[in-house]
Design an enzyme around this catalytic site. Structure first.
Site, PDB file in Angstrom:
ATOM      1  N   GLU A  61     -68.754  24.648  20.039  1.00 56.69           N
ATOM      2  CA  GLU A  61     -68.062  23.245  19.638  1.00 56.69           C
ATOM      3  C   GLU A  61     -66.372  23.257  19.927  1.00 56.69           C
ATOM      4  OE1 GLU A  61     -68.935  20.399  16.963  1.00 56.69           O
ATOM      5  OE2 GLU A  61     -68.223  18.702  17.394  1.00 56.69           O
ATOM      6  N   ASN A 118     -76.555  13.776  20.081  1.00 55.54           N
ATOM      7  CA  ASN A 118     -76.280  14.598  18.800  1.00 55.54           C
ATOM      8  C   ASN A 118     -76.467  13.561  18.197  1.00 55.54           C
ATOM      9  OD1 ASN A 118     -75.564  16.573  17.374  1.00 55.54           O
ATOM     10  ND2 ASN A 118     -73.774  15.540  17.025  1.00 55.54           N
ATOM     11  N   GLU A 119     -76.555  14.611  16.380  1.00 55.02           N
ATOM     12  CA  GLU A 119     -76.560  13.141  15.386  1.00 55.02           C
ATOM     13  C   GLU A 119     -76.873  11.545  15.958  1.00 55.02           C
ATOM     14  OE1 GLU A 119     -73.714  14.623  12.394  1.00 55.02           O
ATOM     15  OE2 GLU A 119     -75.034  16.230  12.364  1.00 55.02           O
ATOM     16  N   TYR A 141     -77.504  21.754   6.741  1.00 58.22           N
ATOM     17  CA  TYR A 141     -76.559  22.486   5.897  1.00 58.22           C
ATOM     18  C   TYR A 141     -76.412  22.555   4.923  1.00 58.22           C
ATOM     19  CZ  TYR A 141     -73.504  21.730  10.163  1.00 58.22           C
ATOM     20  OH  TYR A 141     -73.108  21.593  11.490  1.00 58.22           O
ATOM     21  N   GLU A 170     -78.284  23.051  14.092  1.00 61.71           N
ATOM     22  CA  GLU A 170     -77.133  22.672  13.081  1.00 61.71           C
ATOM     23  C   GLU A 170     -77.417  23.668  12.357  1.00 61.71           C
ATOM     24  OE1 GLU A 170     -73.697  19.948  13.306  1.00 61.71           O
ATOM     25  OE2 GLU A 170     -74.430  19.385  15.218  1.00 61.71           O
ATOM     26  N   GLN A 178     -70.776  28.006  12.961  1.00 63.00           N
ATOM     27  CA  GLN A 178     -70.568  27.520  14.657  1.00 63.00           C
ATOM     28  C   GLN A 178     -70.280  29.232  14.569  1.00 63.00           C
ATOM     29  OE1 GLN A 178     -69.031  24.846  16.282  1.00 63.00           O
ATOM     30  NE2 GLN A 178     -69.166  23.013  15.562  1.00 63.00           N
TER      31      GLN A 178
HETATM   32  O1  AHR Z   1     -70.737  21.192  12.707  1.00 58.02           O
HETATM   33  C1  AHR Z   1     -70.014  20.025  12.242  1.00 58.02           C
HETATM   34  C2  AHR Z   1     -70.299  19.071  12.755  1.00 58.02           C
HETATM   35  O2  AHR Z   1     -71.657  18.718  11.893  1.00 58.02           O
HETATM   36  C3  AHR Z   1     -70.844  18.528  13.984  1.00 58.02           C
HETATM   37  O3  AHR Z   1     -70.267  18.210  15.132  1.00 58.02           O
HETATM   38  C4  AHR Z   1     -71.732  17.898  13.918  1.00 58.02           C
HETATM   39  O4  AHR Z   1     -73.419  18.016  14.720  1.00 58.02           O
HETATM   40  C5  AHR Z   1     -72.891  17.404  12.581  1.00 58.02           C
HETATM   41  O5  AHR Z   1     -72.210  16.473  11.370  1.00 58.02           O
END
Ligand code: AHR
Length: 514
Positions: free
Chosen positions: A46, A193-194, A260, A316, A364
């Protein structure tokens, strides 16, 4: 006197718990039916912190050795991983990105403010051509994240035309003017995205309609086949998945999921390198929770799509700690053995659900969150997570072999989980690969592996471990955590015994005979 007795008891407990435990794994080597999608080993880049600028792209005039602007050390390290797919340009950045700002002569490209990531000025010197050329160099599929939040349908439609049209079309001609005659191949396109958050704060119903509209105009030019991915849920948001499956169905080929390993979205997320055993075990429990989460999303998808036409794309995932103190680069974090375990456990889980999980992208690739690579000016280091990806790459495209595991369990708060995590596959040459993680911080494990009626030939292996869970590589000591040859195996009466130390990850290769 009391104190001495207590100290003695503690010592006794430590001595007793340090004994290896015997675990048993049965690999049903004759029952492999599904192929592990190689895209499960995907990456994400990103415009955030120093992922692109400084991490991948330094520009042609940089004193850092580069090939057409891409730093050579990072390119070489990434080539080693055989990256199958790379997601770009975001993340949250994608829904504020206007691709036309990132084409043409670099010195003439307009600048913008990266509102999501620190308000830094983005000069757009890395744009569409730079990304697609990078994917060609790495030999990976590009995965483009399109702007639904603040972009127009026309903008997204023209982006696809610019990239993939071979004809005498306005956008194809613009691409030619920018020095690229042939179209690129584009398979994966994310439509937002999101979209429930940074991508537009939408409701699932509203987004479903937008998805239908935007994706309609992502045309398939000159034989290019698109795999369209809808913006999916975060973690436990099953309602989002349910609504999208109901409203969109197989107009999408993929639906994303973000998960996450993170302490929460408000306040401190904890240090990447300073943690105790309780924090470590909490992390293992939170990481492993991705399995029931994935299963629940899959169960919803199965209800609407029993034929598994729509893939679950975990585009992600990974650890999210506090930004490294003293480093002025958004979401830059160190990476320890603890992160290596998160990678190993997650990949073992994703392999298992390969029939529905068509792709995953760790967040990432360089200098951001659970990165493969960290850079500092001209210096570069490979993280423990990089080494896990290198040890696990043998599973890409191989046949998944189901298994049963009997082992000790560990606990953190109310969660109980297995101390051993494993995955096995058979490649096109008949070789079997087994990846194993002993997450117990203290106890070695003796693991007896039964491969049904398969005759085991040669066994070789690699191990990743360290003296402490917080061990990590630094620019001064870049090889503190790195894989070495593993010798702790024995084959007797058809059973493979593996003596795996505490806090270790292993990758084994077995030749087989009749
Ligand atoms: O990976 C960091 C961020 O986490 C991304 O930009 C977003 O899609 C997510 O909230």
């Amino acid at each position: 006197m009391k104190k001495t007795f207590l100290a003695f008891m503690c010592l006794l407990t430590l001595t007793v718990t340090a004994q290896p435990t015997t675990s048993k794994i049965t690999i049903h080597a004759d029952q492999g039916k599904k192929v592990i999608n190689k895209e499960i080993y995907g990456q994400f880049a990103e415009h955030l912190g120093s992922c692109i600028y400084g991490g991948i792209w330094v520009g042609e005039k940089s004193p850092i050795p580069n090939t057409k602007g891409y730093r050579n050390d990072v390119l070489n390290a990434l080539k080693q991983l055989n990256i199958p797919v790379l997601r770009w340009p975001g993340g949250c950045f994608a829904d504020e990105y206007h691709w036309m700002d990132g084409i043409g002569a670099r010195e003439k490209r307009p600048k913008m403010v990266n509102n999501n990531w620190g308000g830094v000025v983005e000069d757009n010197s890395f744009g569409t051509n730079e990304f697609f050329n990078l994917c060609e160099i790495l030999g990976c599929e590009p995965y483009l994240s399109g702007n639904v939040g603040s972009g127009t349908v026309e903008e997204m439609a023209k982006w696809v035309e610019y990239i993939t049209s071979a004809g005498d079309s306005p956008m194809a001609n613009l691409r030619r003017q920018n020095g690229r005659e042939k179209p690129w191949k584009l398979k994966y396109i994310g439509v937002g995205n999101e979209s429930w958050g940074c991508g537009g704060s939408m409701t699932p119903d509203y987004y479903s309609d937008l998805y239908r509209r935007y994706s309609t105009y992502c045309r398939e030019y000159d034989g290019n086949k698109l795999f369209k991915i809808a913006s999916g849920a975060s973690d436990y948001d099953y309602k989002w998945t349910e609504t999208l499956m109901k409203n969109v169905g197989d107009r999408m080929q993929g639906l994303s999921l973000h998960y996450y390993t993170c302490k929460g979205w408000n306040g401190s997320k904890g240090s990447a390198t300073k943690f105790d055993k309780a924090d470590y075990l909490w992390t293992m429990g939170k990481c492993l929770e991705i399995e029931p989460v994935v299963k629940k999303h899959i169960a919803i998808m199965d209800k609407y799509d029993p034929q598994q036409k729509v893939g679950l794309m975990v585009d992600e995932w990974g650890t999210w700690w506090d930004q490294e103190p003293g480093i002025n680069s958004a979401l830059y974090q160190q990476n320890t053995m603890r992160d290596a375990f998160v990678a190993a456990l997650s990949l073992n889980i994703f392999n298992k659900y390969t029939d529905r999980v068509k792709m995953t992208n760790i967040a990432q690739v360089v200098n951001v969150l659970q990165a493969m690579i960290l850079t500092e000016g001209p210096k570069m280091l490979l993280t423990p997570t990089y080494h896990v990806f290198e040890m696990y790459k043998v599973h890409m495209g191989a046949t998944y072999l189901p298994m049963d595991i009997q082992c000790d369990s560990l606990a953190s708060n109310d969660k109980k989980f297995a101390a051993v995590s494993a995955s096995a596959s058979k490649d096109a040459n008949g070789k079997i690969h087994i990846t194993l993680a002993n997450i117990d911080p203290d106890k070695d494990q003796k693991i007896e592996i039964d491969l049904a009626n398969i005759k085991i030939g040669n066994v070789s292996g690699t191990i990743l471990t360290a003296n402490t869970l917080d061990a990590h590589n630094t620019f001064e000591n870049p090889a503190t955590v790195q894989p070495v040859a593993f010798k702790g195996t024995k084959v007797s009466k058809g059973v493979l015994t593996v003596n795996i130390p505490a806090k270790a990850i292993i990758s084994l290769e077995l030749t087989t005979g009749k």
